[in-house]
Scaffold this active site. Structure first.
Site, short mmCIF file in Angstrom:
data_model
loop_
_atom_site.label_atom_id
_atom_site.label_comp_id
_atom_site.label_asym_id
_atom_site.label_seq_id
_atom_site.Cartn_x
_atom_site.Cartn_y
_atom_site.Cartn_z
N HIS A 304 -14.41 -13.56 -43.89
CA HIS A 304 -14.75 -14.13 -42.90
C HIS A 304 -13.52 -12.85 -41.87
O HIS A 304 -12.72 -12.75 -41.89
CB HIS A 304 -14.09 -15.69 -42.18
CG HIS A 304 -13.61 -15.88 -40.94
ND1 HIS A 304 -12.92 -15.82 -39.66
CD2 HIS A 304 -14.71 -16.68 -40.08
CE1 HIS A 304 -13.45 -16.37 -38.45
NE2 HIS A 304 -14.77 -16.97 -38.96
N ASP A 362 -20.39 -20.30 -41.97
CA ASP A 362 -21.93 -19.47 -41.64
C ASP A 362 -22.59 -20.31 -42.59
O ASP A 362 -23.49 -20.63 -42.31
CB ASP A 362 -21.24 -18.90 -40.69
CG ASP A 362 -20.34 -18.65 -39.98
OD1 ASP A 362 -20.63 -19.67 -38.69
OD2 ASP A 362 -20.03 -17.31 -39.42
#
Length: 427
Positions: A304, A362
């Site tokens: 991330h 995600d």
């Protein structure tokens, strides 16, 4: 108050230092241009605080996400989405009496104006759901213009409740329109998340019973995506709001920004990658490509930009993914089989562990939504649904900030200097 000293040329300027309740100290450069005749260059504003906020805090190094001071994992485990909405909007967790008042206020606004059904029919039948959500959100100001006066606190409150209540209906209808099925109206006896699933998957021909495991997983998706500090779409909402635009237009601007694949499309990109891999036996090939510096292929849904250690939302989302896949099974779904094997490798392979390329939120949310039966074109609209309350909370905070000014970033101009016009016959 402490100061930072900036020296350049023959000038020396004292700039105030500001200390937040959490995070690094900040140098206040508001007077920099007035005092020094210079300004800063910061593409992407990655080293610039655009506002003062007390809503959400992220510590990327620690892997920490707080809503009003509460850790995201505690809220996802013990709370539900509308309670989190109350927290983001008003600053504190509600008492039982406050929650009993808030939930019905939202529920009573879930229906859309009946004429909006005709508005939907103006879109092409193959319009992407995100395009529909963006257009309908902006159009709310023409249907509910009695709550667009941003100087009236009561109208701001009504608009806020309306958007939180109506965005599930807007999103579900965008999905129904895309698959050619009749619109399903909201049911007040269902909770917020179950109502959304019912509007997406029920049909007039037969009843649809919402499974509590799926409802809980969707509720967690909403909670985990409700706000994320000053990201691109939130900053867009604040920038649009700084001009005095009505709240529906500001949130529509946020939807439009989220639509960009670099922002709201991460879970869709992760699922597309899983589909590209196709079957479990091809995973070693793609793992090798991911490790090859000369290969442009990248594993989507791992690591991330903000969280340098781990994504605190991913642990909660993994639990929901395990529950959903346990309920629905993966025997006949090669994409989900690839996802689980890729997850196992990423959590055990030293290459991924050393580089902290862990599966992020995600990755798991894409798996869950796919297993539920949502097409990938619905992933970003569902993200927008969840983030609407965060946008509204940030917009309301901005409106009430007495120091707020209309956004007007500077630029580093590198174009032509002053030159005279040349008549066309002499060019």
């Amino acid at each position: 108050m402490t100061h930072a000293t900036l020296k350049f040329g023959d000038k020396e300027i004292e700039l105030p230092m500001m200390s937040p309740t959490a995070g690094p100290d900040v140098i206040d450069i508001q007077k920099l241009y007035a005092q020094g005749g210079v300004f800063t260059f910061d593409p992407g504003f990655t080293s610039t605080a655009s506002c003062e906020s007390n809503i959400t805090f992220i510590d990327g190094d620690k892997g920490e996400l707080l809503y009003r001071g509460y850790p995201i994992d505690q809220l996802a485990e013990k709370s539900h989405f509308l309670e989190v909405c109350y927290l983001l909007l008003y600053g504190e967790l509600p008492t039982s009496e406050q929650l009993s008042d808030f939930v019905p206020r939202v529920t009573r606004h879930t229906m859309l104006h009946e004429q909006m059904a005709y508005f939907y029919r103006g879109f092409r039948r193959d319009a992407p759901p995100m395009a529909v959500v963006c257009g309908v959100m902006g159009a709310l100001s023409s249907f509910y213009h009695d709550s667009t006066d941003i100087t009236d606190p009561e109208q701001r409150e009504i608009a806020s409740i309306r958007m939180i209540a109506k965005i599930p209906t807007i999103t579900a209808w965008a999905y129904k329109y895309s698959v050619g099925q009749p619109f399903v109206y909201p049911k007040n006896e269902l909770d917020y998340t179950s109502n959304f699933l019912n509007m997406c998957f029920s049909v007039p021909a037969e009843d649809y019973v919402v499974d509590p495991i799926l409802s809980r997983a969707m509720d967690r998706i909403f909670t985990l995506h409700a706000d994320h500090e000053q990201n691109a779409s939130t900053s867009t909402v604040r920038l649009a709001g700084s001009s005095g635009a009505n709240p529906f237009a500001c949130i529509a601007a946020g939807v439009a920004c989220l639509w960009g694949p670099a922002h709201g499309g991460a879970n869709e990109a992760a699922l597309n990658m899983l589909r590209e891999i196709g079957t479990v036996d091809r995973i070693p090939e793609y793992i090798a490509r991911a490790k090859d510096k000369n290969d442009p292929f990248r594993l989507m849904g791992f690591g991330h930009r903000v969280y340098k250690n781990f994504d605190p939302r991913a642990k909660v989302m993994k639990e929901s993914a395990d529950e959903v896949l346990g309920l629905l099974g993966i025997e006949n779904n090669p994409t989900l089989q690839v996802a689980l094997e890729l997850e196992r490798i990423a959590l055990n392979d030293p290459y991924f562990i050393e580089r902290k390329l862990y599966p992020n939120v995600d990755f798991y949310s894409g798996i869950i939504l796919d297993a539920m039966g949502f097409p990938s074109s619905m992933f970003t609209p569902i993200f927008a649904l969840a983030r609407t309350v965060g946008w509204i909370a940030q917009w309301k905070e901005m409106i009430s900030d007495p120091t707020q000014k209309i956004g007007r970033p500077r630029q580093l101009y590198t174009g032509a200097t002053n030159r005279d016009y040349v008549d066309v016959e002499n060019r």
